[in-house]
Design an enzyme around this catalytic site. Sequence first.
Site, short mmCIF file in Angstrom:
data_model
loop_
_atom_site.label_atom_id
_atom_site.label_comp_id
_atom_site.label_asym_id
_atom_site.label_seq_id
_atom_site.Cartn_x
_atom_site.Cartn_y
_atom_site.Cartn_z
N LYS A 207 -45.86 41.56 -6.60
CA LYS A 207 -44.60 40.81 -6.64
C LYS A 207 -44.08 40.60 -5.22
O LYS A 207 -43.74 39.50 -4.82
CB LYS A 207 -43.59 41.57 -7.49
N GLU A 213 -50.78 49.56 -0.29
CA GLU A 213 -52.04 49.83 -0.99
C GLU A 213 -52.75 48.52 -1.34
O GLU A 213 -53.94 48.35 -1.10
CB GLU A 213 -51.78 50.61 -2.31
N GLY A 268 -41.27 44.60 -11.78
CA GLY A 268 -42.70 44.88 -11.73
C GLY A 268 -43.21 45.57 -12.98
O GLY A 268 -44.22 45.17 -13.56
N ARG A 269 -42.50 46.60 -13.46
CA ARG A 269 -43.00 47.35 -14.62
C ARG A 269 -42.76 46.62 -15.94
O ARG A 269 -43.11 47.13 -17.00
CB ARG A 269 -42.41 48.75 -14.63
N GLU A 354 -39.97 55.47 -14.00
CA GLU A 354 -39.46 54.70 -12.85
C GLU A 354 -38.16 54.00 -13.24
O GLU A 354 -37.29 53.76 -12.41
CB GLU A 354 -40.50 53.68 -12.36
N HIS A 385 -57.77 69.03 -28.58
CA HIS A 385 -58.66 70.07 -28.04
C HIS A 385 -58.32 70.38 -26.60
O HIS A 385 -59.13 70.95 -25.88
CB HIS A 385 -60.11 69.60 -28.18
N LYS A 513 -42.38 55.87 1.22
CA LYS A 513 -43.09 54.74 1.86
C LYS A 513 -42.76 54.71 3.35
O LYS A 513 -43.65 54.54 4.19
CB LYS A 513 -42.65 53.41 1.23
#
Length: 548
Positions: A207, A213, A268-269, A354, A385, A513
């Site tokens: 965005k 990254e 974004g999410r 977030e 398990h 950041k």
Amino acid sequence: MKPEFTSFFNNAHIQKKLTELEKRAKATTLSARFTADKDRFNRYSIDLEGLLFDFSKNHIDDDILSTLVAGASDAGLTSAITDMFEGKKINNTEDRAVLHTALRAPSESRPPHLNATIENAKQNMNAFSDAIRNKTWHGATGKPLTQIVNIGIGGSDLGPAMAVEALSHYTHKDFEFHFVSNIDPTHIMEALAKCCPETTLLIVSSKSFSTLETLSNAKVAKDWLINTLGLDADVGKHFIGISSNIDAVTEFGIPEHNILPMWDWVGGRYSLWSAIGLSLEIAIGKQGFNDFLRGGNCIDKHFREAPFENNIPVLMALISLWNSNYMDADSNAVVCYEQYLHRFVSYLQQMDMESNGKSVQRNGEPCLWQTAIPLWGGTGSDTQHSYHQLFHQGSRMVPLDFIVGTNSLNPIGDQQAFLFANCLAQSKALMTGQDKNSIKQDLLNNGVSEEAAEQLSSHKEIPGNRPSNMFVYDKLTPFALGQLVALYEHKVFVLSVLWNINAFDQWGVELGKQLSGSIKSALLHGDSDLDTDASTLGLIARYKKQTN
Ligand code: F6P
């Protein structure tokens, strides 16, 4: 006049009543509630267009629910919902509207000023996905692009990665999908090692187009193309950029006609419904993607129209608040009994934590109540398990959401019945548990000594009385996935309204950041005068020692 910002917890009358109800709830058991009310499942379950929500195995009754609903109304939930759908700037710290719902709405029910923008973006997205699927989009050497690498992180990765995996049953088998997010170079290098440069499409999803990254990984991918296809190759043909920062995308080298838009009114999410879902649309086609949007929109209509006491996302939020703020739960788990959903929990973690991992109210005052609790989970029956032991006998109560389909997309023998049985057995075992006396009696009947039976039965006892929700769909279709995602989105939003926090900013991620910039410089350029603590300096020294 009511204050502009209020919270569920500001109404003293409701709080007093809930404290009384909490005492009552803690004095009874889920099993006792079922014994007393044979109709409990019917009264506390809702069927919505193929999706069943059973919330009967919770510490709730009509009194508790009606008080919670009254609290939600008092906190202004009705107007908060309207404000969101109508595009008021409810993301107050960033002065932004929150309109991901418009992306899945039919044109007549979108805010009119967004119609042309959304239609235009959809048409371009359809054209891109058609061209890739029809193999008319060719790379620099004239070959169709069949290996799709999405480079993004957070909301620009988790959504499409989850959904492409979830709907891989419907995926065009000529295409291969890879998702690269981590700055660990292994992630991009391993993905590229599986691809051929001539047939690879790189979708750079960001965005902001400023995320370290993503930009680093995209640069590695660009160099990989140039190094293998040659300096003169038109590598722009191998890139699609998805961003609201067009200048940065073009500066990176992606031609403007290969860019799909994002907007500040889609977080974004919450962006899977936008062009960020391009990899999903390439995978399942535009009809499949439309079905996914329809599933989301089905929940939007329900969320806007159903009275709170029959409103699934509202109930999910109220029950979650009840469990965490009153019944002492300090984490939530989601277990999906569907292998295709094995990335669903990672996706929900960003959406939930977030969004609601905040501790100041919308007006900047501290919250005097607890907000979001950690969300975790995975894929049943694997999780059985692994960590269900803690669900059943741990000292902390973890409310669960179980998600399961009645029909497998890959039916074989009676395995789906076994899977479904496992899921139901877990929710039942959590509720009923197993009492010490009956365990001891069994041991005695089997010839175990009194002393050993006494001791062993303490270890085997399962306290039960642990709450869970159950979501049941028929088959995992794009529509059903759209329903599930939208349900959780609205649950998270309702909780933010009740806690009076802003679910749509994420200031907490910024400091890390910023700090990483100066630390990276110290690692690479040896700035020994970095004004920081001894631990950080010691760790920097360790890195330098090991890498020089
Ligand atoms: O750092 C957090 C975050 O901003 C998320 O909210 C977002 O989904 C992710 O980074 C990626 O951001 P972008 O799409 O701008 O690269």
